[in-house]
Design an enzyme around this catalytic site. Structure first.
Site, mmCIF file in Angstrom:
data_model
loop_
_atom_site.group_PDB
_atom_site.id
_atom_site.type_symbol
_atom_site.label_atom_id
_atom_site.label_comp_id
_atom_site.label_asym_id
_atom_site.label_seq_id
_atom_site.Cartn_x
_atom_site.Cartn_y
_atom_site.Cartn_z
ATOM 1 C CG HIS A 118 -6.685 22.075 -7.532
ATOM 2 N ND1 HIS A 118 -6.527 23.227 -6.802
ATOM 3 C CD2 HIS A 118 -5.442 21.573 -7.726
ATOM 4 C CE1 HIS A 118 -5.240 23.429 -6.570
ATOM 5 N NE2 HIS A 118 -4.566 22.433 -7.120
ATOM 6 C CB ALA B 177 -2.886 24.052 -9.932
ATOM 7 C CG ASN C 201 -1.927 33.028 -8.208
ATOM 8 O OD1 ASN C 201 -2.329 34.161 -7.996
ATOM 9 N ND2 ASN C 201 -0.702 32.643 -7.920
#
Length: 263
Positions: A216, A120, A186
């Site tokens: 993120h 991601a 993850n």
């Protein structure tokens, strides 16, 4: 033409399958016994649906895991044992040191590669490059809407009904984060493996009811200087717990097996 095999056929795998170019063929899907018949009906006879690596008829050019940690641990060693390169989304499984060592040993013994997918986030290549010169600090912040945390260990840490502002509900190492939040963290394990390791990467997980996107944020310092990356990414429509970019990273690996120039 190149053939790929998927481990798992959930929302991420379906998205990757939908976007595969014509020169990359999905030949085999490896799924659980409980879902095999439904998926066979969905995919038809042109794609083999199996429940064990032992049932593999045609050896693919690449296997890509999109099943979660349980599926990876069940099937990865046998896949590598058949000299099939393996791409991994569920990088949190590397918190299990015994399993990680077994993966590496099996891949080496059979002359194949394990591909840890970026998932991601962007910047994994830069963090990994910087690690060779020396990194002193790596901090990852994962910010998501509360709905993306529901059904995970976060249920024990967040009062969803009274959450009105961004709330940090977990601070710890990447090893701890990936183990406690396998479906959501993850990426923390990926950053850690690329950089300073699972035990020296700091992770903060945040529930923010104001968010429309998953955020993120990576901060790193080292001999190279400073790095700061912030990404706002949409989850898959079919699964709010899965980043759309994570699916695209799996798609990228599938496409690379038929490309002379590699990025």
């Amino acid at each position: 033409m190149k053939n790929v095999m998927f481990i798992g056929y959930g929302s991420m795998a379906r998205k990757v399958h939908e976007m595969l170019p014509k020169n990359i063929i999905l030949s085999t899907v490896l799924v659980s016994t409980r879902s095999a018949e439904i998926i066979k009906t969905e995919l038809g006879e042109s794609i083999a649906v199996i429940t064990s690596v032992d049932d593999l008829i045609e050896t693919p050019d690449l296997a890509v895991e999109m099943s979660g940690q349980d599926g990876l641990k069940e099937h990865a060693i046998k896949i590598l044992g058949k000299s099939i390169p393996l791409g991994i989304i569920s990088v949190g499984a590397f918190t299990d040191e015994k399993f990680a060592i077994s993966l590496a040993d099996t891949a080496e013994a059979n002359g194949v590669e394990i591909h840890i997918l970026a998932g991601a986030v962007a910047g994994i290549d830069g963090i990994h490059a910087a690690s060779f010169a020396g990194l002193s600090d790596v901090v990852y912040q994962g910010k998501k809407h509360p709905s993306s945390w529901k059904g995970s260990h976060a249920d024990r840490l967040i009062d969803y009904d009274n959450l009105v502002e961004p709330t940090v509900f977990f601070t710890g190492t990447a090893r701890e984060a990936a183990a406690l939040f396998p479906d959501n963290s993850n990426v923390a394990a990926t950053i850690a493996i690329a950089g300073v390791g699972l035990d020296d990467t700091t992770v903060e997980l945040i529930a923010d009811p104001t968010l429309e996107y998953n955020i993120h944020h990576i901060m790193a310092k080292g001999v190279f200087g400073k790095l700061e990356i912030s990404m706002a990414g949409l989850p898959l429509v079919e699964n709010p717990k899965t980043s759309s970019l994570a699916a695209f990273s799996a798609l990228r690996l599938c496409c690379q097996i038929d490309q002379v120039i590699q990025m």
